[in-house]
Design an enzyme around this catalytic site. Structure first.
Site, PDB file in Angstrom:
ATOM      1  CD  GLU A  52      -3.081  -0.932   0.191  1.00  0.00           C
ATOM      2  OE1 GLU A  52      -3.104   0.071  -0.550  1.00  0.00           O
ATOM      3  OE2 GLU A  52      -3.928  -1.835   0.126  1.00  0.00           O
ATOM      4  NE  ARG A  95      -3.669   2.799  -0.727  1.00  0.00           N
ATOM      5  CZ  ARG A  95      -4.970   2.725  -0.478  1.00  0.00           C
ATOM      6  NH1 ARG A  95      -5.656   3.789  -0.187  1.00  0.00           N
ATOM      7  NH2 ARG A  95      -5.605   1.564  -0.517  1.00  0.00           N
ATOM      8  CG  ASP A 147      -5.750  -7.091  -7.799  1.00  0.00           C
ATOM      9  OD1 ASP A 147      -4.710  -7.326  -7.178  1.00  0.00           O
ATOM     10  OD2 ASP A 147      -6.670  -6.373  -7.346  1.00  0.00           O
ATOM     11  CD  GLU A 193     -10.750  -1.610  -8.746  1.00  0.00           C
ATOM     12  OE1 GLU A 193     -11.917  -1.285  -8.426  1.00  0.00           O
ATOM     13  OE2 GLU A 193      -9.776  -1.471  -7.978  1.00  0.00           O
ATOM     14  CB  THR A 217      -1.832  -1.140  -9.329  1.00  0.00           C
ATOM     15  OG1 THR A 217      -3.090  -1.809  -9.364  1.00  0.00           O
ATOM     16  CG2 THR A 217      -1.369  -0.965  -7.888  1.00  0.00           C
TER      17      THR A 217
HETATM   18  C1  DMJ Z   1      -6.291   0.508  -5.280  1.00  0.00           C
HETATM   19  O1  DMJ Z   1      -5.570   0.795  -4.141  1.00  0.00           O
HETATM   20  C2  DMJ Z   1      -5.444  -0.168  -6.329  1.00  0.00           C
HETATM   21  O2  DMJ Z   1      -6.086  -0.072  -7.558  1.00  0.00           O
HETATM   22  C3  DMJ Z   1      -5.165  -1.607  -6.018  1.00  0.00           C
HETATM   23  O3  DMJ Z   1      -4.457  -2.254  -7.035  1.00  0.00           O
HETATM   24  C4  DMJ Z   1      -6.462  -2.346  -5.791  1.00  0.00           C
HETATM   25  N1  DMJ Z   1      -7.371  -1.677  -4.916  1.00  0.00           N
HETATM   26  C5  DMJ Z   1      -7.512  -0.265  -4.887  1.00  0.00           C
HETATM   27  C6  DMJ Z   1      -8.728   0.304  -5.572  1.00  0.00           C
HETATM   28  O4  DMJ Z   1      -9.848  -0.445  -5.571  1.00  0.00           O
END
Ligand code: DMJ
Length: 438
Positions: free
Chosen positions: A62, A66, A195, A329, A415
């Site tokens: 995370e 982020r 994912d 998403e 992501t």
């Molecule tokens: C985000 O923090 C990122 O996209 C992560 O890969 C998956 N979950 C959340 C958003 O839903």
């Protein structure tokens, strides 16, 4: 003036005592939307207050997606060196997570002591595929910007470990023990826990100016195995990606899994053989299914997970899967599909989501998640997740922008939707000129 949202900005569980997830996650969105005053205010906060020397335990994944991702993008977009310095400093603090017998990092790390461990709930003390597999893009940039090869070596080693392992049916289980180097439970998912590992294989290849052939092969091989073993069509004609548990399918698709439409579209062009058209069709089918998961609710926003069994299609049947927490998403997939096809339905679908967000999620100080998307009226959870500003709003903005705004042949999105430039073979990639006042 931009303010960070409702009463609770973000459930900080993943970031321990690290402050500022909303600010750092939103930096590049402010810049991309040309909200330069707010960007300058956020920059000043980062300069004065963003502190990593804390005795606190954080999620390596995370914090990487982020904070490191947000800082890197802010640097590449604005050229302000403070973001480069902070990103490298944070990256250095994450390095002790890799001190395991295999080099597969721990999920959790104390930023001060450098002591790591895994989530207590993870099968057999395992690290998680979507966590240790979602460091590559940021760490390659950290090496480039710091001149320290260690970041790149750490993520290349993860690749090597994965390459050597036997994969059941060519699939990657979500759990891998960092001590033994053996898979944990054979649970495979293109949604939660798996994912972004697949996303980063494809994007590592694109971000390397298409020189990283190993990543390319791993991505297309994995996609082939996913198609064979996990992708199914419902009797009503909806294509979905199920979850695989030791060979048995659970006919459930998470909101998280909906990113795969965009990923498959992004990769279609480079697909081996004559697969390009087929992969674009597959991406379009997944986009349609995910749109249906929104359209079949009362509030026109999608549930956390939807099922294809017990007589339902694209509908959540369990109470604890009916919530919507402002996730990006589905809109992310609409954005890619629009850019690659220019079929107006993707903008129409994105606009439906905008209207539903305004109608049901807008609250006095920002936007809030909803507890049940099938209820007659919204029951707010009073949380604005930081990915709402980082991803959902950014992808919506790009869906309605010109194609040359952050084009996919120059930028890859991490992501968390933080754009990182393609690293050119000829070294022509440079940060943008600063457009802000500070
Ligand atoms: C985000 O923090 C990122 O996209 C992560 O890969 C998956 N979950 C959340 C958003 O839903």
């Amino acid at each position: 003036m931009w303010r960070p949202g409702p009463a609770q900005c973000y459930s900080g569980q993943q970031d321990g005592g690290l402050k500022g997830a909303n600010i750092v996650d939103a930096l590049d969105t402010l810049y991309i939307m040309e909200m330069y005053e707010d960007f300058d205010e956020a920059t000043a906060w980062v300069e004065k207050n963003l502190d990593f020397s804390l005795n606190t335990e954080v999620s390596v994944f995370e914090v990487n997606i982020r904070f490191v991702g947000g800082l890197l993008s802010a640097y590449y977009l604005s050229g302000k060196d403070v973001f480069r310095r902070k990103a490298v400093e944070l990256g250095e603090r994450l390095l002790p997570a890799f001190k395991t017998p295999t080099g597969i990092p721990w999920a959790l790390l104390n930023l001060k002591s450098g002591i790591g461990r895994n989530w207590p709930w993870a099968s057999g003390g395992s690290s998680i595929l979507a966590e240790y597999g979602t460091l590559h893009l940021e760490f390659m940039h950290l090496s480039k910007l710091s001149g320290n090869p260690e970041f790149a070596q750490k993520v290349m080693n993860i690749r090597k470990v994965l390459e050597r392992l036997d994969k059941p049916h060519g699939l990657y289980p979500n759990y891998l023990n960092p001590n033994s180097g053996q898979w944990g439970q054979h649970h495979v998912s293109v949604g939660g826990l798996g994912d972004s590992f697949y996303e980063y294989l494809l994007k590592a290849w694109i971000m390397s100016d298409k020189t990283d052939e190993e990543a390319k092969k791993m991505y297309y091989d994995a996609l082939q195995a996913i198609e064979t073993n996990l992708i199914r069509k419902s009797s009503g004609g909806l294509t979905y990606i199920a979850e695989w548990k030791g060979g048995l399918l659970e006919h459930k698709m998470g909101h998280l899994t909906c990113f795969a439409g965009g990923m498959i579209a992004l990769g279609a062009d480079g697909a081996p053989g004559d697969q390009t058209g087929h992969q674009m069709e597959l991406a379009a089918e997944i986009a349609r299914t995910c749109h249906e998961s929104y359209a079949r609710t009362t509030l026109k926003l999608g549930p956390e997970a939807f099922r294809f069994d017990g007589g339902v299609e694209a509908i959540a049947t369990r109470q604890n899967e009916k919530y919507f927490i402002l996730r990006p998403e589905v809109i992310e997939t609409f954005m890619y599909m629009w850019r690659f096809t220019h079929d107006p339905k993707y903008r129409d679908w994105g606009w439906e989501a905008v209207q539903a967000l305004e109608q049901h999620c807008r609250v006095e100080a920002g936007y809030s998640g909803i507890r049940d998307v099938y209820a007659a009226s919204p029951n707010h959870d009073d949380v604005q997740q930081s990915f709402y500003q980082a991803e959902t709003l950014k992808y919506l903005y790009l869906l309605f922008s010109e194609d040359d705004h952050l084009p996919s042949d120059h930028w890859v999105f991490n992501t968390e939707a933080h754009p990182l430039p393609v690293i050119r073979r000829d070294g022509t990639d440079q940060p943008h000129k600063d457009k802000t006042a500070a």
